[in-house]
Design a protein around this motif. Structure first.
Motif, PDB file in Angstrom:
ATOM      1  N   ILE A  37     -17.819  63.341 -67.203  1.00 47.00           N
ATOM      2  CA  ILE A  37     -17.630  63.025 -65.907  1.00 47.00           C
ATOM      3  C   ILE A  37     -19.024  63.110 -65.308  1.00 47.00           C
ATOM      4  O   ILE A  37     -19.358  62.149 -64.311  1.00 47.00           O
ATOM      5  CB  ILE A  37     -16.778  64.166 -65.388  1.00 47.00           C
ATOM      6  N   TRP A  38     -19.878  63.874 -65.562  1.00 43.96           N
ATOM      7  CA  TRP A  38     -21.151  64.133 -64.802  1.00 43.96           C
ATOM      8  C   TRP A  38     -22.165  63.109 -65.369  1.00 43.96           C
ATOM      9  O   TRP A  38     -22.991  62.609 -64.428  1.00 43.96           O
ATOM     10  CB  TRP A  38     -21.856  65.424 -65.311  1.00 43.96           C
ATOM     11  N   GLN A  39     -21.939  62.466 -66.618  1.00 41.54           N
ATOM     12  CA  GLN A  39     -22.622  61.236 -66.910  1.00 41.54           C
ATOM     13  C   GLN A  39     -22.257  60.115 -66.178  1.00 41.54           C
ATOM     14  O   GLN A  39     -23.186  59.315 -66.026  1.00 41.54           O
ATOM     15  CB  GLN A  39     -22.568  61.145 -68.557  1.00 41.54           C
ATOM     16  N   SER A  40     -20.924  60.203 -65.841  1.00 37.59           N
ATOM     17  CA  SER A  40     -20.381  59.092 -65.090  1.00 37.59           C
ATOM     18  C   SER A  40     -20.950  58.889 -63.698  1.00 37.59           C
ATOM     19  O   SER A  40     -21.471  57.812 -63.325  1.00 37.59           O
ATOM     20  CB  SER A  40     -19.151  59.064 -65.088  1.00 37.59           C
ATOM     21  N   ILE A  41     -21.074  60.028 -63.193  1.00 35.61           N
ATOM     22  CA  ILE A  41     -21.673  60.319 -61.919  1.00 35.61           C
ATOM     23  C   ILE A  41     -22.993  59.762 -61.966  1.00 35.61           C
ATOM     24  O   ILE A  41     -23.668  58.893 -60.857  1.00 35.61           O
ATOM     25  CB  ILE A  41     -21.559  61.742 -61.160  1.00 35.61           C
ATOM     26  N   LYS A  42     -23.824  60.204 -62.852  1.00 36.60           N
ATOM     27  CA  LYS A  42     -25.504  60.039 -62.968  1.00 36.60           C
ATOM     28  C   LYS A  42     -25.362  58.556 -63.214  1.00 36.60           C
ATOM     29  O   LYS A  42     -26.489  57.866 -62.623  1.00 36.60           O
ATOM     30  CB  LYS A  42     -25.868  60.793 -64.014  1.00 36.60           C
ATOM     31  N   ASN A  43     -24.648  57.946 -63.819  1.00 32.99           N
ATOM     32  CA  ASN A  43     -24.740  56.556 -64.201  1.00 32.99           C
ATOM     33  C   ASN A  43     -24.490  55.706 -62.922  1.00 32.99           C
ATOM     34  O   ASN A  43     -25.290  54.536 -62.733  1.00 32.99           O
ATOM     35  CB  ASN A  43     -23.894  56.142 -65.133  1.00 32.99           C
ATOM     36  N   ILE A  44     -23.344  56.051 -62.347  1.00 33.79           N
ATOM     37  CA  ILE A  44     -23.172  55.375 -60.744  1.00 33.79           C
ATOM     38  C   ILE A  44     -24.308  55.345 -60.005  1.00 33.79           C
ATOM     39  O   ILE A  44     -24.747  54.583 -59.441  1.00 33.79           O
ATOM     40  CB  ILE A  44     -22.069  56.070 -60.505  1.00 33.79           C
ATOM     41  N   VAL A  45     -24.866  56.602 -59.708  1.00 33.94           N
ATOM     42  CA  VAL A  45     -26.151  56.686 -59.185  1.00 33.94           C
ATOM     43  C   VAL A  45     -27.407  55.693 -59.370  1.00 33.94           C
ATOM     44  O   VAL A  45     -28.012  55.409 -58.527  1.00 33.94           O
ATOM     45  CB  VAL A  45     -26.797  58.223 -58.921  1.00 33.94           C
ATOM     46  N   HIS A  46     -27.471  55.461 -60.722  1.00 33.79           N
ATOM     47  CA  HIS A  46     -28.330  54.437 -61.095  1.00 33.79           C
ATOM     48  C   HIS A  46     -27.861  53.191 -61.345  1.00 33.79           C
ATOM     49  O   HIS A  46     -28.488  52.409 -61.819  1.00 33.79           O
ATOM     50  CB  HIS A  46     -28.973  54.877 -62.498  1.00 33.79           C
ATOM     51  N   PHE A  54     -17.605  55.531 -67.191  1.00 33.62           N
ATOM     52  CA  PHE A  54     -16.627  55.526 -66.338  1.00 33.62           C
ATOM     53  C   PHE A  54     -15.116  55.410 -66.577  1.00 33.62           C
ATOM     54  O   PHE A  54     -14.165  55.939 -66.027  1.00 33.62           O
ATOM     55  CB  PHE A  54     -17.115  54.692 -65.511  1.00 33.62           C
ATOM     56  N   LEU A  55     -14.832  54.688 -67.777  1.00 39.61           N
ATOM     57  CA  LEU A  55     -13.654  54.180 -67.989  1.00 39.61           C
ATOM     58  C   LEU A  55     -12.919  55.536 -68.254  1.00 39.61           C
ATOM     59  O   LEU A  55     -11.695  55.895 -68.151  1.00 39.61           O
ATOM     60  CB  LEU A  55     -13.731  53.397 -69.118  1.00 39.61           C
ATOM     61  N   MET A  56     -13.578  56.349 -69.081  1.00 39.78           N
ATOM     62  CA  MET A  56     -12.910  57.750 -69.700  1.00 39.78           C
ATOM     63  C   MET A  56     -12.640  58.703 -68.198  1.00 39.78           C
ATOM     64  O   MET A  56     -11.650  59.304 -68.439  1.00 39.78           O
ATOM     65  CB  MET A  56     -13.822  58.392 -70.628  1.00 39.78           C
ATOM     66  N   THR A  57     -13.426  58.631 -67.607  1.00 36.15           N
ATOM     67  CA  THR A  57     -13.381  59.558 -66.135  1.00 36.15           C
ATOM     68  C   THR A  57     -12.136  59.014 -65.381  1.00 36.15           C
ATOM     69  O   THR A  57     -11.179  59.787 -65.195  1.00 36.15           O
ATOM     70  CB  THR A  57     -14.566  59.545 -65.170  1.00 36.15           C
ATOM     71  N   VAL A  58     -12.180  57.931 -64.959  1.00 36.88           N
ATOM     72  CA  VAL A  58     -11.044  57.250 -64.426  1.00 36.88           C
ATOM     73  C   VAL A  58      -9.780  57.335 -65.047  1.00 36.88           C
ATOM     74  O   VAL A  58      -8.672  57.810 -64.568  1.00 36.88           O
ATOM     75  CB  VAL A  58     -11.273  55.774 -63.877  1.00 36.88           C
ATOM     76  N   ALA A  59      -9.542  57.119 -66.423  1.00 38.88           N
ATOM     77  CA  ALA A  59      -8.220  57.178 -67.229  1.00 38.88           C
ATOM     78  C   ALA A  59      -7.846  58.458 -67.273  1.00 38.88           C
ATOM     79  O   ALA A  59      -6.443  58.766 -67.076  1.00 38.88           O
ATOM     80  CB  ALA A  59      -8.217  56.553 -68.372  1.00 38.88           C
ATOM     81  N   THR A  60      -8.647  59.496 -67.642  1.00 34.44           N
ATOM     82  CA  THR A  60      -8.262  60.811 -67.715  1.00 34.44           C
ATOM     83  C   THR A  60      -7.932  61.573 -66.376  1.00 34.44           C
ATOM     84  O   THR A  60      -7.128  62.253 -66.302  1.00 34.44           O
ATOM     85  CB  THR A  60      -9.342  61.754 -68.539  1.00 34.44           C
ATOM     86  N   VAL A  61      -8.642  61.380 -65.529  1.00 35.66           N
ATOM     87  CA  VAL A  61      -8.330  61.821 -64.060  1.00 35.66           C
ATOM     88  C   VAL A  61      -6.869  61.430 -63.437  1.00 35.66           C
ATOM     89  O   VAL A  61      -6.197  62.094 -62.998  1.00 35.66           O
ATOM     90  CB  VAL A  61      -9.452  61.728 -63.079  1.00 35.66           C
ATOM     91  N   GLY A  62      -6.646  60.034 -63.947  1.00 34.31           N
ATOM     92  CA  GLY A  62      -5.603  59.326 -63.428  1.00 34.31           C
ATOM     93  C   GLY A  62      -4.456  59.869 -64.142  1.00 34.31           C
ATOM     94  O   GLY A  62      -3.348  60.257 -63.545  1.00 34.31           O
ATOM     95  N   ALA A  63      -4.700  60.376 -65.561  1.00 33.82           N
ATOM     96  CA  ALA A  63      -3.611  60.972 -66.298  1.00 33.82           C
ATOM     97  C   ALA A  63      -3.258  62.558 -65.848  1.00 33.82           C
ATOM     98  O   ALA A  63      -2.116  62.719 -65.858  1.00 33.82           O
ATOM     99  CB  ALA A  63      -3.966  61.054 -67.827  1.00 33.82           C
TER     100      ALA A  63
END
Length: 603
Positions: A37-46, A54-63
């Motif tokens: 999740i933290w890596q996804s946030i950092k990547n979004i910032v960049h 991002f896919l893993m974060t969205v899918a798992t939070v949705g689950a």
């Protein structure tokens, strides 16, 4: 992290559903999912939004929002296990390569006001005085300021004959001192040595991407936005038509988990790095995965001769006495006087004599660097050396063009005969050429600075396709350019194998430059793309086998991942598979691909 999350998950699974179990599920998820999740946030910032994190974060939070707690944790758990497998595989490869380089470590003897002191070359500074004794390898580059000697420079120049050095001459690291004690003033620090630079190249070998890796990266950049768009459509369009938002959102989340391109993004570079690690265990240093991939297209390999296909040291090939001397007598007297020298030609004569050298009485021995050695043996005055040694003793030798190195022997002021010595092919050289032809190498070419007759003898003995002799370094480049132009017309590539400073331009010009690194010149090792650390030509065929195996595994992983992805994406869109099946389609496929790539570790 993996262990603690797994334990908490197992505890929660065996407890009745309550606020406590939900808290345990969330705790386990945060422990295992936080890095993603933290890596996804950092990547979004960049600006890198649509990646696997991002896919893993969205899918798992949705689950989690749909109360699929075990499934969400399992997705993150298996993803981290996949990362662990990848790290283990990469570290194994790096450790193999790093261990390989340790064979080059040396100690320098530094002369100080308090006497001699052994130091690591890394700690020696330019300007310090280095003492090198006979038999020792020169640890650092410098200028000879005291003494004179003969140096075995076959690793540096590609020539078998030792080089005589005197005060004021440059002494290069890697040469072996053969005769006298010399003092050398260091001119370069160790950090500028080729070995230090090679280690840096190895650690960054994965930065040199193959065309396959670059294609997968480009594919993932297009593929990921497409599947995210399809997932959004799957979550929105059907509910507008038939209702049941929860059902279709769940299917969209399953679709996202399945669509994650981890198997491709991870397994392809891992396969190439596994190939690099497999090569390193066989004494082959590959500086980038792109060079490993290029070996699959090599159809022509050109070789230097001395030190590459030949041993780089002498052995006696013929003993030619003049009347009234016989072979045994001539060889015995020559071996007796040469027994006091450590010159490689002298050692070859001593090794060739099968009799007892202790029976000879030696006296007044004198060795002249670059000429030969003389003395009294059993009352005979014996001189063994080159034409210069004979001329110094006023002994006439016939005018002829020798086809190999010749040691003239004079006894009691008269020419008694000559001993011919020559560099011999390495034991595995002929088998190496045959193996390369079996691996699809259509043309093997010998490029050498030696005379034509010597080159023909070696080339024909090894079964080379083409022989070019008496070449200067720039002429070798011209030959390789010609071979490259012809090969590129058929979409093939050319490799060159060498070991000396004189081979450096050709190594840099060839599609793939391969250096013999056991005794090879630092400059050649630096210029090469691949280094054979134990100097065995047969390792080139092994390298080609590893390259072909790596390519096969890469495409196995690509095809397997795409087939499973397409199948499960279709099933997920229609609700036939759920989140657990999605975990297999994503992380399970990734693990299988990684395990398949790990097969290279047994190569």
């Amino acid at each position: 992290m993996i262990a603690s999350s797994t334990i908490i998950l197992l505890i929660a699974l065996f407890l009745p559903v309550s606020e406590l179990t939900i808290l345990l599920y969330l705790t386990a998820f945060l422990i295992i999912g936080y890095p993603v999740i933290w890596q996804s946030i950092k990547n979004i910032v960049h600006g890198e939004v649509l990646d696997e994190h991002f896919l893993m974060t969205v899918a798992t939070v949705g689950a989690l929002l749909l109360s699929d707690y075990p499934e969400a944790i399992a997705v993150m758990l298996f993803y981290q296990i996949g990362d662990l497998f990848e790290d283990v595989a990469v570290n194994q490869s790096k450790q193999s390569i790093s261990a390989l380089l340790k064979v080059k470590a040396t100690i320098a003897t530094i002369v100080t006001a308090n006497g001699e002191r052994a130091m690591k070359p890394e700690n020696v500074q330019p300007g310090q005085l280095m003492r090198i004794k006979p038999g020792e390898r020169v640890a650092l580059d410098g200028e000879l300021i005291q003494g004179n000697t003969s140096l075995d420079t076959s690793a540096l120049t590609g020539e078998s004959l030792p080089r005589d050095v005197q005060v004021g001459d440059q002494v290069l690291s890697g040469a072996i001192n053969l005769t006298g004690v010399i003092d050398v003033r260091v001119t370069k620090p160790y950090r500028d040595s080729t070995i230090a630079r090679i280690l840096d190249l190895v650690q960054n070998a994965s930065q040199k991407k193959t065309t396959t890796e670059k294609f997968i990266k480009r594919f993932a950049k297009v593929y990921t936005p497409v599947v995210v768009g399809l997932a959004v459509l799957l979550a929105v369009v059907p509910p507008l038509l038939v209702g049941s938002w929860a059902t279709w959102i769940n299917r969209a989340l399953v679709f996202l988990v399945i669509s994650c391109p981890c198997a491709l993004v991870i397994s392809v570079p891992l396969s190439f790095f596994g190939g690099i690690g497999a090569a390193s265990r066989h004494g082959i240093l590959v500086k980038g995965s792109n060079f490993l991939e290029a070996m699959n297209q090599v159809s022509t390999i050109a070789f230097d001769k001395t030190g590459t296909l030949t041993q780089g040291h002498f052995s006696v090939t013929d003993v030619l006495p003049l009347q009234p001397w016989h072979q045994d007598e001539l060889l015995g007297l020559a071996a007796a006087v040469e027994s006091q020298s450590i010159h490689p030609i002298a050692r070859s004569i001593v090794e060739a004599y099968q009799g007892d050298l202790s029976k000879y009485r030696l006296d007044e021995l004198h060795e002249t660097a670059g000429h030969g050695i003389s003395g009294h043996v059993d009352g005979h005055s014996v001189i063994a050396g080159n034409v210069k040694a004979m001329q110094a003793g006023d002994i006439k030798v016939p005018n002829s063009q020798p086809t190999c190195t010749t040691v003239f022997v004079a006894i009691d002021g008269q020419l008694a005969g000559r001993i011919q010595v020559a560099d011999q092919p390495k034991p595995d050289a002929k088998a190496a050429i045959n193996a390369l032809q079996q691996h699809g190498v259509h043309q093997t070419v010998l490029l050498t600075g030696d005379n034509q007759q010597t080159a023909n003898t070696i080339g024909q003995q090894l079964g080379m396709s083409h022989i070019a002799a008496e070449l200067l370094p720039e002429q070798k480049v011209t030959e390789v350019d010609r071979l490259t132009d012809n090969a590129h017309q058929a979409h093939h590539r050319v490799a060159f194998v060498g070991d000396g400073i004189n081979d450096t331009p050709v190594l840099a010009r060839a599609d793939v430059g391969i250096a013999m690194g056991g005794l090879g010149a630092d400059a050649a090792i630096e210029a090469a793309d691949i280094v054979i650390m134990n100097d065995q030509p047969s390792k080139i065929a092994k390298l080609m086998a590893i390259a072909k195996h790596t390519k096969r595994i890469v495409w196995e992983n690509i095809i397997f991942a795409l087939v499973i992805k397409i199948l499960f994406l279709s099933l997920g869109a229609f609700g036939i598979v759920g989140m657990w099946e999605a975990v297999f389609a994503d992380v399970g496929v990734t693990l299988i691909a990684i395990i398949n790539a790990l097969r290279l570790q047994r190569e």
